[in-house]
Every structure is written in structure tokens, then in C-alpha cells.
Design an enzyme around this catalytic site. Sequence first.
Site, short mmCIF file in Angstrom:
data_model
loop_
_atom_site.label_atom_id
_atom_site.label_comp_id
_atom_site.label_asym_id
_atom_site.label_seq_id
_atom_site.Cartn_x
_atom_site.Cartn_y
_atom_site.Cartn_z
N ASP A 7 -36.60 37.96 29.44
CA ASP A 7 -36.73 37.00 30.68
C ASP A 7 -38.13 36.75 30.74
OD1 ASP A 7 -35.70 36.10 33.13
OD2 ASP A 7 -36.61 37.74 34.15
N SER A 8 -38.07 35.81 31.90
CA SER A 8 -39.35 35.31 32.14
C SER A 8 -40.31 36.19 32.76
CB SER A 8 -39.33 34.10 33.09
OG SER A 8 -38.83 34.56 34.44
N TYR A 39 -40.21 30.59 35.36
CA TYR A 39 -39.87 29.53 34.54
C TYR A 39 -39.23 28.19 35.21
CZ TYR A 39 -40.63 31.72 29.91
OH TYR A 39 -41.09 32.35 28.83
N GLY A 40 -38.74 28.73 36.49
CA GLY A 40 -37.77 27.71 36.98
C GLY A 40 -38.65 26.52 37.77
N CYS A 70 -32.12 35.28 31.37
CA CYS A 70 -32.57 34.43 32.19
C CYS A 70 -31.85 33.11 32.08
CB CYS A 70 -34.09 34.27 31.49
SG CYS A 70 -34.80 32.85 32.26
N ASN A 71 -31.35 32.83 33.33
CA ASN A 71 -30.43 31.32 33.54
C ASN A 71 -31.26 30.33 33.14
OD1 ASN A 71 -27.69 32.26 34.74
ND2 ASN A 71 -29.56 33.85 35.40
N THR A 72 -32.55 30.39 33.42
CA THR A 72 -33.23 28.99 33.30
C THR A 72 -33.45 28.77 31.70
OG1 THR A 72 -34.51 29.77 35.35
CG2 THR A 72 -35.58 28.09 33.95
N GLU A 162 -41.54 38.50 41.90
CA GLU A 162 -42.54 39.07 40.80
C GLU A 162 -43.86 39.53 41.50
OE1 GLU A 162 -42.60 38.62 37.52
OE2 GLU A 162 -40.62 38.55 37.22
N CYS A 194 -29.43 33.49 38.76
CA CYS A 194 -30.82 33.93 38.19
C CYS A 194 -30.91 35.43 38.18
CB CYS A 194 -31.68 33.47 39.57
SG CYS A 194 -33.44 34.05 39.09
N THR A 195 -31.35 35.96 37.34
CA THR A 195 -31.33 37.20 36.93
C THR A 195 -32.19 38.20 37.91
OG1 THR A 195 -32.86 37.02 35.07
CG2 THR A 195 -30.25 37.39 34.64
N HIS A 196 -33.12 37.47 38.56
CA HIS A 196 -33.94 38.21 39.61
C HIS A 196 -33.17 38.40 40.87
CE1 HIS A 196 -37.48 36.82 37.22
NE2 HIS A 196 -37.96 37.54 37.86
N1 DGL Z 1 -34.73 35.41 35.71
C1 DGL Z 1 -34.62 33.97 35.65
C2 DGL Z 1 -33.50 33.51 35.53
O1 DGL Z 1 -32.50 34.00 35.45
C3 DGL Z 1 -35.93 33.44 36.56
C4 DGL Z 1 -36.40 32.38 36.13
C5 DGL Z 1 -37.95 31.75 36.55
O2 DGL Z 1 -38.79 32.65 36.09
O3 DGL Z 1 -37.77 31.01 37.46
O4 DGL Z 1 -33.45 32.09 35.79
#
Ligand code: DGL
Length: 270
Positions: A7-8, A39-40, A70-72, A162, A194-196
Site C-alpha cells: 500500500d502507499s 498516492y490519491g 491499495c485501490n489507487t 497517515e 480506499c484501504t485506509h
Molecule cells: N490505501 C490507498 C487506497 O486504497 C490510499 C491511497 C493514497 O495514498 O492516497 O487507495
Amino acid sequence: MAVGVFDSGLGGLTVLNAAQKRLPEVPFVYFGDSAHAPYGVRDADDVYQLTCKAVERLWDEGCDLVILACNTASAAALRRMQESWIPPGKRVLGVFVPLIEALTERHWGDNSPPREVAVKHVALFATPATVSSRAFQRELAFRAIGVDVEAQPCGGVVDAIEDGDLILAEALIRSHVEALGRRMPHPQAAILGCTHYPLMEDVFQKALGEEVKVYSQASLVAESLADYLIRHPEMLGPGTQSSFLTSGDPQRVSDKATQFLRRKIEFIAA
Ligand code: DGL
């Protein structure tokens, strides 16, 4: 026989946690690219370059199979990686499909034409990059018809998580839910894309109301990984050690991860 999880930053820990519970015998190597999070807000090419670099790092750890938790990255980079970059003997899987299969009441491998499903009004909460990729709508259209999706780009939420600023994260989530509510007053289901966001799932659920079914990815992805490994046991790579790698400050990231998962997590420099 290790599996890589990427993940990011910290969000993929929600997926890792569920995967470790589901597959306690499998060593996992986690890589959080906190130095480059979020990353988003990056463009697709940037996300692609960063994701490829991170995946190569996990291959070096003996993880032939890497889950993009990470979905992004799954939305902006995975298809390009699968089409032209991943060498034979390696696999990279995303987190979108298990979620959409759950929403559309499908089992893995059901490639029948799109059909009507029970849920008609879906709210999608995701990063700006995921929303603008329209990857969710594209995957959904392969499987379902007549589903109205309203997407809300949730700027700022990943940064706040974060940074460990959960008060700010909560305030932002409330305002994003409100903004979506003005366009879709009565969603039946909400996707935490988003996994966050599962780290703040109770805040989403409270803001949306108890009648909205909230889908989050961790357990769906863990189940789908278990199923995949039964079908492809050869994809358990040669690595034997679980570890946590970060491109950020290991002490800071370890403290945040320990706080989120409520167990001691020790990151080392990637
Ligand atoms: N957990 C990432 C996701 O699922 C976050 C992406 C990001 O860093 O913005 O999209």
C-alpha cells in the site's frame, strides 16, 4: 512461501490483518510506501512508476504474488502492469474485484453477462485518483446493470490518517458523507474504496446511518486470497519470513501501525 502486500502507507494493514487471520500459516511481507503517500493526488503515470518499484522490492523478498492493498494503485496502475510489465512466474492482484463480486452477489470465476442485482444506489468513497479513474464503475458494469453509483473523492482523509490526526480525519469524513448525501440522499450501500478508510469505518457508518450497508475490503480480499492460493499453491513464493518494510521513517510508521492495529508492529527501512 511468502505473499507480498503493498500500500502507499498504512491503509493496506487493514487487508494484511485480515489476511493474517485467515491464513495464519502464510508469512506476509508488507511494504508501505509512506515516503510517497498519499498516492490519491498523483497522476496515473506517477502511481504506476511508484507501484512497479514497490512490487519489485517485494519480489526481491521472495514474494512471487503481490496483493496491491491499495485501490489507487489497483485503479491507476494494475491493468497497465498486467498488460505489459509483469514477468512470467509472478502475479500482482488488486483489491477491486472481490468487493465488486460481493456487491453483485457473484462467486469468483462467474463470467456470465451483467444482470440486475439487489442494490440499486451505491455510494463510493475513494481517493481523487480512484474516483477519476472510473475503474470501479468499469468493473461493476461487467457484472451488473441498473446500478446507480455516486462517487465522492475524499480529499485529505488519507493524509490525516497517515499523520495520525484522527480528529481531522473524522471531520473530513463527515463533510464528504454530507457532500455525497446532497447528490444521493438515500444510498443502499456504501463502498469504502480506499484501504485506509476501514480504520475509520465506524465514523463512516455513523455519518451514513445504520440503514446503509457499508462494504469494506479487508475480509473480502482475505477470503479471495485464500481461495486463490488453493487454486494456485505454486504462487506461494520462496520467502519464509514475515516483515514490515517502509520507505518512510520506520519508528514513526511503527508507532502509527501499532496504534491502528492495537498490536506491536515493527517496520524496518525498505
Ligand atoms: N490505501 C490507498 C487506497 O486504497 C490510499 C491511497 C493514497 O495514498 O492516497 O487507495
